[in-house]
Write an enzyme that holds these catalytic residues in place. Structure first.
Site, PDB file in Angstrom:
ATOM      1  N   ASP A   1      47.457  42.813  41.422  1.00 28.59           N
ATOM      2  CA  ASP A   1      46.877  41.680  40.706  1.00 28.59           C
ATOM      3  C   ASP A   1      47.126  40.405  41.511  1.00 28.59           C
ATOM      4  OD1 ASP A   1      46.077  41.183  37.438  1.00 28.59           O
ATOM      5  OD2 ASP A   1      46.597  39.442  38.670  1.00 28.59           O
ATOM      6  N   ILE A   2      46.111  39.575  41.601  1.00 31.13           N
ATOM      7  CA  ILE A   2      46.203  38.361  42.413  1.00 31.13           C
ATOM      8  C   ILE A   2      47.146  37.333  41.781  1.00 31.13           C
ATOM      9  CG2 ILE A   2      44.312  37.014  41.395  1.00 31.13           C
ATOM     10  CD1 ILE A   2      43.320  36.541  44.284  1.00 31.13           C
TER      11      ILE A   2
ATOM     12  N   GLU B   1      39.383  39.172  30.700  1.00 35.42           N
ATOM     13  CA  GLU B   1      38.702  38.144  31.499  1.00 35.42           C
ATOM     14  C   GLU B   1      37.670  38.746  32.437  1.00 35.42           C
ATOM     15  OE1 GLU B   1      41.904  36.103  33.427  1.00 35.42           O
ATOM     16  OE2 GLU B   1      42.479  35.033  31.601  1.00 35.42           O
ATOM     17  N   VAL B   2      37.988  39.896  33.010  1.00 37.47           N
ATOM     18  CA  VAL B   2      37.059  40.544  33.942  1.00 37.47           C
ATOM     19  C   VAL B   2      36.437  41.742  33.236  1.00 37.47           C
ATOM     20  CG1 VAL B   2      36.813  41.695  36.166  1.00 37.47           C
ATOM     21  CG2 VAL B   2      38.430  39.794  35.925  1.00 37.47           C
TER      22      VAL B   2
ATOM     23  N   HIS C   1      39.807  47.897  33.235  1.00 39.05           N
ATOM     24  CA  HIS C   1      40.977  48.000  34.103  1.00 39.05           C
ATOM     25  C   HIS C   1      42.229  48.170  33.267  1.00 39.05           C
ATOM     26  CE1 HIS C   1      40.127  43.764  33.270  1.00 39.05           C
ATOM     27  NE2 HIS C   1      41.434  43.575  33.239  1.00 39.05           N
ATOM     28  N   MET C   2      43.188  48.865  33.871  1.00 40.35           N
ATOM     29  CA  MET C   2      44.498  49.069  33.261  1.00 40.35           C
ATOM     30  C   MET C   2      45.504  48.277  34.071  1.00 40.35           C
ATOM     31  SD  MET C   2      46.465  52.714  33.170  1.00 40.35           S
ATOM     32  CE  MET C   2      45.626  53.464  31.794  1.00 40.35           C
ATOM     33  N   HIS C   3      46.265  47.416  33.403  1.00 41.10           N
ATOM     34  CA  HIS C   3      47.364  46.711  34.066  1.00 41.10           C
ATOM     35  C   HIS C   3      48.581  47.627  34.071  1.00 41.10           C
ATOM     36  CE1 HIS C   3      45.620  42.514  33.634  1.00 41.10           C
ATOM     37  NE2 HIS C   3      44.935  43.142  32.699  1.00 41.10           N
TER      38      HIS C   3
HETATM   39  P1  AMP Z   1      42.152  40.766  32.085  1.00 44.19           P
HETATM   40  O1  AMP Z   1      42.579  39.476  31.502  1.00 44.19           O
HETATM   41  O2  AMP Z   1      42.738  41.967  31.400  1.00 44.19           O
HETATM   42  O3  AMP Z   1      40.648  40.876  32.234  1.00 44.19           O
HETATM   43  O4  AMP Z   1      42.776  40.807  33.535  1.00 44.19           O
HETATM   44  C1  AMP Z   1      42.080  40.423  34.679  1.00 44.19           C
HETATM   45  C2  AMP Z   1      43.082  40.373  35.792  1.00 44.19           C
HETATM   46  O5  AMP Z   1      42.381  40.375  37.021  1.00 44.19           O
HETATM   47  C3  AMP Z   1      43.990  39.145  35.783  1.00 44.19           C
HETATM   48  O6  AMP Z   1      45.352  39.560  35.668  1.00 44.19           O
HETATM   49  C4  AMP Z   1      43.703  38.483  37.124  1.00 44.19           C
HETATM   50  O7  AMP Z   1      44.840  37.912  37.702  1.00 44.19           O
HETATM   51  C5  AMP Z   1      43.147  39.634  37.946  1.00 44.19           C
HETATM   52  N1  AMP Z   1      42.261  39.264  39.040  1.00 44.19           N
HETATM   53  C6  AMP Z   1      41.188  38.459  38.999  1.00 44.19           C
HETATM   54  N2  AMP Z   1      40.609  38.380  40.205  1.00 44.19           N
HETATM   55  C7  AMP Z   1      41.336  39.170  41.032  1.00 44.19           C
HETATM   56  C8  AMP Z   1      41.261  39.505  42.426  1.00 44.19           C
HETATM   57  N3  AMP Z   1      40.287  39.007  43.223  1.00 44.19           N
HETATM   58  N4  AMP Z   1      42.176  40.341  42.924  1.00 44.19           N
HETATM   59  C9  AMP Z   1      43.159  40.840  42.146  1.00 44.19           C
HETATM   60  N5  AMP Z   1      43.281  40.572  40.839  1.00 44.19           N
HETATM   61  C10 AMP Z   1      42.398  39.736  40.292  1.00 44.19           C
END
Ligand code: AMP
Length: 117
Positions: A29-30, A94-95, A99-101
């Site tokens: 994660d960035i 957000e994205v 995805h799984m954290h």
């Molecule tokens: P969510 O809030 O569950 O959608 O998590 C989206 C995650 O994507 C966040 O923790 C961001 O920090 C991560 N993220 C967004 N852009 C990137 C990127 N280019 N590379 C790695 N992680 C990213």
């Protein structure tokens, strides 16, 4: 609809990738919220948990076995970790590419805040 994660999976954008196979990709994660913070994403574009289909079950299962492998590889299997999947607005997604954290490397505290931040 493609998101930034599709470009990371295709290696059109840089990332710190830790694993990739035919079904899933895992990268750092960035904006890490813990010493270990990895995103495990299906290579297929699935927007949210609300969009998964029965046919996606092999992908969803692979996300877990890869989570286990990456946790072991990164040395947090014994101490433990948390897997989080946010769905849509109230879930804090957000994205819009499923995805799984995978987060660990420190004590993570309560699963949920007691009230809205
Ligand atoms: P969510 O809030 O569950 O959608 O998590 C989206 C995650 O994507 C966040 O923790 C961001 O920090 C991560 N993220 C967004 N852009 C990137 C990127 N280019 N590379 C790695 N992680 C990213």
């Amino acid at each position: 609809m493609p998101t930034i994660f599709s470009k990371i999976i295709a290696k059109e954008l840089p990332s710190e990738m830790v694993y990739q196979d035919d079904l899933v990709t895992a990268f750092k994660d960035i904006n890490p919220l813990a010493p270990v913070h990895i995103l495990i994403v299906p290579n297929k574009e699935i927007a949210t948990v609300d969009d998964v289909e029965v046919d996606d079950e092999p992908i969803l299962g692979r996300m877990f076995t890869v989570a286990k492998k990456v946790a072991r590889d990164l040395g947090i299997a014994e101490s433990g970790y948390r897997l989080i999947v946010n769905c849509k607005q109230d879930g804090g997604q957000e994205v819009y590419h499923l995805h799984m954290h995978l987060v660990g490397g420190r004590r993570l505290g309560r699963m949920l805040a007691k009230k809205e931040d």
